[in-house]
Design a protein around this motif. Structure first.
Motif, PDB file in Angstrom:
ATOM      1  N   ARG A   9     -76.999  20.125  -5.304  1.00  0.00           N
ATOM      2  CA  ARG A   9     -78.151  20.645  -5.777  1.00  0.00           C
ATOM      3  C   ARG A   9     -78.402  19.675  -7.071  1.00  0.00           C
ATOM      4  O   ARG A   9     -77.523  19.168  -7.945  1.00  0.00           O
ATOM      5  N   ASP A  10     -79.744  19.651  -7.513  1.00  0.00           N
ATOM      6  CA  ASP A  10     -80.008  18.654  -8.713  1.00  0.00           C
ATOM      7  C   ASP A  10     -80.105  19.759  -9.880  1.00  0.00           C
ATOM      8  O   ASP A  10     -79.652  20.714  -9.759  1.00  0.00           O
ATOM      9  N   LYS A  11     -80.564  19.029 -11.017  1.00  0.00           N
ATOM     10  CA  LYS A  11     -80.606  19.713 -12.161  1.00  0.00           C
ATOM     11  C   LYS A  11     -81.439  21.009 -12.061  1.00  0.00           C
ATOM     12  O   LYS A  11     -81.062  22.208 -12.814  1.00  0.00           O
ATOM     13  N   ASN A  12     -82.603  21.153 -11.109  1.00  0.00           N
ATOM     14  CA  ASN A  12     -83.275  22.175 -11.074  1.00  0.00           C
ATOM     15  C   ASN A  12     -82.928  23.344 -10.134  1.00  0.00           C
ATOM     16  O   ASN A  12     -83.613  24.444  -9.737  1.00  0.00           O
ATOM     17  N   GLY A  13     -81.814  23.008  -9.527  1.00  0.00           N
ATOM     18  CA  GLY A  13     -81.282  23.856  -8.643  1.00  0.00           C
ATOM     19  C   GLY A  13     -81.759  23.673  -7.028  1.00  0.00           C
ATOM     20  O   GLY A  13     -81.386  24.357  -6.066  1.00  0.00           O
ATOM     21  N   GLU A  14     -82.551  22.740  -6.997  1.00  0.00           N
ATOM     22  CA  GLU A  14     -83.135  22.372  -5.621  1.00  0.00           C
ATOM     23  C   GLU A  14     -82.049  21.458  -4.728  1.00  0.00           C
ATOM     24  O   GLU A  14     -81.418  20.814  -5.435  1.00  0.00           O
ATOM     25  N   TYR A  15     -82.186  21.768  -3.367  1.00  0.00           N
ATOM     26  CA  TYR A  15     -81.342  20.847  -2.576  1.00  0.00           C
ATOM     27  C   TYR A  15     -81.989  19.479  -2.520  1.00  0.00           C
ATOM     28  O   TYR A  15     -82.844  19.351  -2.643  1.00  0.00           O
ATOM     29  N   LYS A  16     -80.776  18.636  -2.641  1.00  0.00           N
ATOM     30  CA  LYS A  16     -81.100  16.979  -2.842  1.00  0.00           C
ATOM     31  C   LYS A  16     -80.473  16.610  -1.397  1.00  0.00           C
ATOM     32  O   LYS A  16     -79.090  17.020  -1.040  1.00  0.00           O
ATOM     33  N   ARG A  17     -81.342  15.930  -0.816  1.00  0.00           N
ATOM     34  CA  ARG A  17     -80.786  15.348   0.308  1.00  0.00           C
ATOM     35  C   ARG A  17     -80.070  13.923   0.363  1.00  0.00           C
ATOM     36  O   ARG A  17     -80.725  13.233  -0.588  1.00  0.00           O
ATOM     37  N   LYS A  18     -79.130  13.597   0.876  1.00  0.00           N
ATOM     38  CA  LYS A  18     -78.488  12.426   0.838  1.00  0.00           C
ATOM     39  C   LYS A  18     -79.285  11.394   1.280  1.00  0.00           C
ATOM     40  O   LYS A  18     -79.886  11.380   2.363  1.00  0.00           O
ATOM     41  N   SER A  19     -79.422   9.964   0.748  1.00  0.00           N
ATOM     42  CA  SER A  19     -80.357   9.180   1.041  1.00  0.00           C
ATOM     43  C   SER A  19     -79.777   8.549   2.182  1.00  0.00           C
ATOM     44  O   SER A  19     -78.570   8.035   2.369  1.00  0.00           O
ATOM     45  N   GLY A  20     -80.449   8.234   3.164  1.00  0.00           N
ATOM     46  CA  GLY A  20     -79.874   7.355   4.490  1.00  0.00           C
ATOM     47  C   GLY A  20     -79.321   8.467   5.462  1.00  0.00           C
ATOM     48  O   GLY A  20     -78.902   7.970   6.383  1.00  0.00           O
ATOM     49  N   GLY A  21     -79.643   9.858   5.288  1.00  0.00           N
ATOM     50  CA  GLY A  21     -78.854  10.643   6.090  1.00  0.00           C
ATOM     51  C   GLY A  21     -79.682  11.018   7.278  1.00  0.00           C
ATOM     52  O   GLY A  21     -80.960  10.695   7.336  1.00  0.00           O
TER      53      GLY A  21
END
Length: 82
Positions: A9-21
């Motif tokens: 999760r990022d600073k806002n608590g949102e899921y962050k997708r791995k780049s190139g995934g």
């Protein structure tokens, strides 16, 4: 190691997708467009598309790519008359 929920999760608590995934596409844009033109010119139904002629391109992948391009406005940009 498998990342924890907090690490995903990022600073806002949102899921962050791995780049190139995700899986890479098997078919290229040129063969998809050629298959679309083939279907339109011959008048065949999508399920009758000869897979060996277009590198094993399936009808569901072709339809998905058509929908993406339609939503993106590709066909309107192609057929605009200037």
């Amino acid at each position: 190691m498998i990342p924890t929920k907090e690490e995903c999760r990022d600073k806002n608590g949102e899921y962050k997708r791995k780049s190139g995934g995700g899986r890479k596409r098997k078919e290229d844009d040129r063969s998809c467009f050629a298959a679309m033109v083939y279907v339109l010119r011959t008048g065949i139904i999508g399920n009758a598309l000869p897979r060996e002629k277009f590198g094993g391109l399936g009808t569901s992948a072709l339809h998905h790519r058509f929908q993406l391009w339609e939503r993106g406005g590709l066909f309107e940009r192609i057929w605009v008359v200037e």
